[in-house]
Design a protein around this motif. Sequence first.
Motif, PDB file in Angstrom:
ATOM      1  N   ASN A 154     -14.174   5.963  -6.258  1.00 61.66           N
ATOM      2  CA  ASN A 154     -13.445   5.990  -4.993  1.00 61.66           C
ATOM      3  C   ASN A 154     -12.100   5.284  -5.145  1.00 61.66           C
ATOM      4  O   ASN A 154     -11.809   4.652  -6.168  1.00 61.66           O
ATOM      5  CB  ASN A 154     -14.288   5.391  -3.853  1.00 61.66           C
ATOM      6  N   GLY A 155     -11.258   5.420  -4.134  1.00 62.57           N
ATOM      7  CA  GLY A 155      -9.884   4.928  -4.244  1.00 62.57           C
ATOM      8  C   GLY A 155      -9.765   3.444  -4.495  1.00 62.57           C
ATOM      9  O   GLY A 155      -8.791   2.989  -5.087  1.00 62.57           O
ATOM     10  N   LYS A 156     -10.760   2.679  -4.063  1.00 54.62           N
ATOM     11  CA  LYS A 156     -10.725   1.236  -4.268  1.00 54.62           C
ATOM     12  C   LYS A 156     -11.142   0.859  -5.682  1.00 54.62           C
ATOM     13  O   LYS A 156     -10.535  -0.007  -6.313  1.00 54.62           O
ATOM     14  CB  LYS A 156     -11.634   0.548  -3.248  1.00 54.62           C
ATOM     15  N   ASN A 157     -12.184   1.512  -6.186  1.00 49.06           N
ATOM     16  CA  ASN A 157     -12.706   1.172  -7.511  1.00 49.06           C
ATOM     17  C   ASN A 157     -11.928   1.809  -8.650  1.00 49.06           C
ATOM     18  O   ASN A 157     -11.937   1.294  -9.772  1.00 49.06           O
ATOM     19  CB  ASN A 157     -14.175   1.598  -7.616  1.00 49.06           C
ATOM     20  N   LYS A 215     -10.832   5.403   1.192  1.00 50.67           N
ATOM     21  CA  LYS A 215     -11.206   5.276  -0.216  1.00 50.67           C
ATOM     22  C   LYS A 215     -12.121   6.400  -0.686  1.00 50.67           C
ATOM     23  O   LYS A 215     -12.213   6.672  -1.880  1.00 50.67           O
ATOM     24  CB  LYS A 215     -11.881   3.928  -0.470  1.00 50.67           C
ATOM     25  N   ASP A 216     -12.810   7.067   0.241  1.00 51.97           N
ATOM     26  CA  ASP A 216     -13.726   8.129  -0.144  1.00 51.97           C
ATOM     27  C   ASP A 216     -13.135   9.523   0.029  1.00 51.97           C
ATOM     28  O   ASP A 216     -13.868  10.515   0.050  1.00 51.97           O
ATOM     29  CB  ASP A 216     -15.023   8.015   0.671  1.00 51.97           C
ATOM     30  N   LEU A 260      -6.542   7.671  -7.186  1.00 50.80           N
ATOM     31  CA  LEU A 260      -6.260   7.690  -5.755  1.00 50.80           C
ATOM     32  C   LEU A 260      -5.415   8.910  -5.404  1.00 50.80           C
ATOM     33  O   LEU A 260      -4.384   9.169  -6.008  1.00 50.80           O
ATOM     34  CB  LEU A 260      -5.514   6.414  -5.357  1.00 50.80           C
ATOM     35  N   PRO A 268      -8.216   3.107  -8.835  1.00 47.12           N
ATOM     36  CA  PRO A 268      -6.912   3.387  -8.214  1.00 47.12           C
ATOM     37  C   PRO A 268      -6.100   4.458  -8.927  1.00 47.12           C
ATOM     38  O   PRO A 268      -5.260   5.109  -8.305  1.00 47.12           O
ATOM     39  CB  PRO A 268      -6.200   2.026  -8.254  1.00 47.12           C
ATOM     40  N   GLU A 270       0.821  -1.211   0.000  1.00 48.46           N
ATOM     41  CA  GLU A 270       0.000   0.000   0.000  1.00 48.46           C
ATOM     42  C   GLU A 270       0.851   1.255   0.000  1.00 48.46           C
ATOM     43  O   GLU A 270       0.498   2.257  -0.629  1.00 48.46           O
ATOM     44  CB  GLU A 270      -0.938  -0.005   1.206  1.00 48.46           C
TER      45      GLU A 270
END
Length: 388
Positions: free
Chosen positions: A248-251, A296-297, A256, A253, A38
């Motif tokens: 969002n950061g997860k969906n 992530k948000d 991000l 990247p 990460e």
Amino acid sequence: MADEELQRVRIQLKESLTETVIKQLLDDLKEETVLGDEEVESILQQNPQRADRARCLIDSVKKKGPTASRILIEKLQKFDKNVYDKLELHKRHTQHTPDYRKPAVGPPPEDEPMNKRVDENVSSSSKHEIFSPSPLQHEKEEYTMSSKPRGVCVIINNEHFTNPEVTLHGSRKDADALEDVFRFLGFKIEVHKDLTAQKMKELMLEYSKQQHDGDCWVCCVLSHGISEGVLGSDWNLCPTEDIFSPFNGKNCPSLLGKPKVFFIEACRGSKTQEKLLVSDDAVTSDTGKESYSIPKDSDFLFARSTVDGYEAYVSSTHGSWFSQSLCRHLKEGSKRGDDILTVLTRVNDEVSRREGEFMDKQTRQWYDVKATPISSFTLRKKLIFRKP
């Protein structure tokens, strides 16, 4: 010590490391568990500029202590001997200590709480220092906005619907104004017209899967709407969540750590706002607190043309109150260096001062109407749209 040595050459090292060497160092440091997956991903995604990546790499390793710093110096000797010699690291670099190959300096396993990694003999004040945010958090208080193009600005203009009686007259004026201002601000413009609710959802998912190399993402949606979201050209609902969440950061990247901005011009109900008098010296203020961790948000900004439950207003001749004011203040604010929250505050003030008349189609009576735009955000830094 190695961390002090790294601090000594920090500035020269930041300027000297090439993109290739940075990636080689990150790969090896991850293999040696100096940096976790990460951390490496964060360094690459949040720092599009080479110098910023180099600085973040150096600081991330340095704050982990002398062992991690020594490993970085040795990897530098492996990948860029010229820089290693130029900075005279060969003269000061200390000898190895026994078996440092797998130092416990990376992030703990997911099933192992962080506080269990702290020496029980450390005082409570020292423990607090271990978990305090890095000074890097405060080094850069403004989002990078230098890429060319700045990013993509997607404009969805639902002007025509299956029922011709609800045609959104004036929406084209808003779409043209948004296209003009974001082209002025250096964005690549992509316009989509009269999309069904399903097409809107699919389009957002498609964009979220793309590689975004720009510094910012902007999406403008012009349509009819209700409290739960906006309406497609087929008069079906596209929930607000289906517009925002794909990014969002997860969906997504590749966005991000970058600002993701949404401007929504649509009604959010059928109520009309009352007109009340207010004195000129009334003042409201908001303050935001920057956060070091990045959920992530993070890095979102949502600006809507009206508060929940109420109507928004569009002139068939001049366009909507909100979008037209937004475009004007964005262009003027870019010349002054205003951040986006300052711009939106001016928009809120201008739109709130406007007055209009609305005719109830059932009673055929005219009413005075007002509107209040609303914004919410999870931005961590100042966002300033600067003209290239």
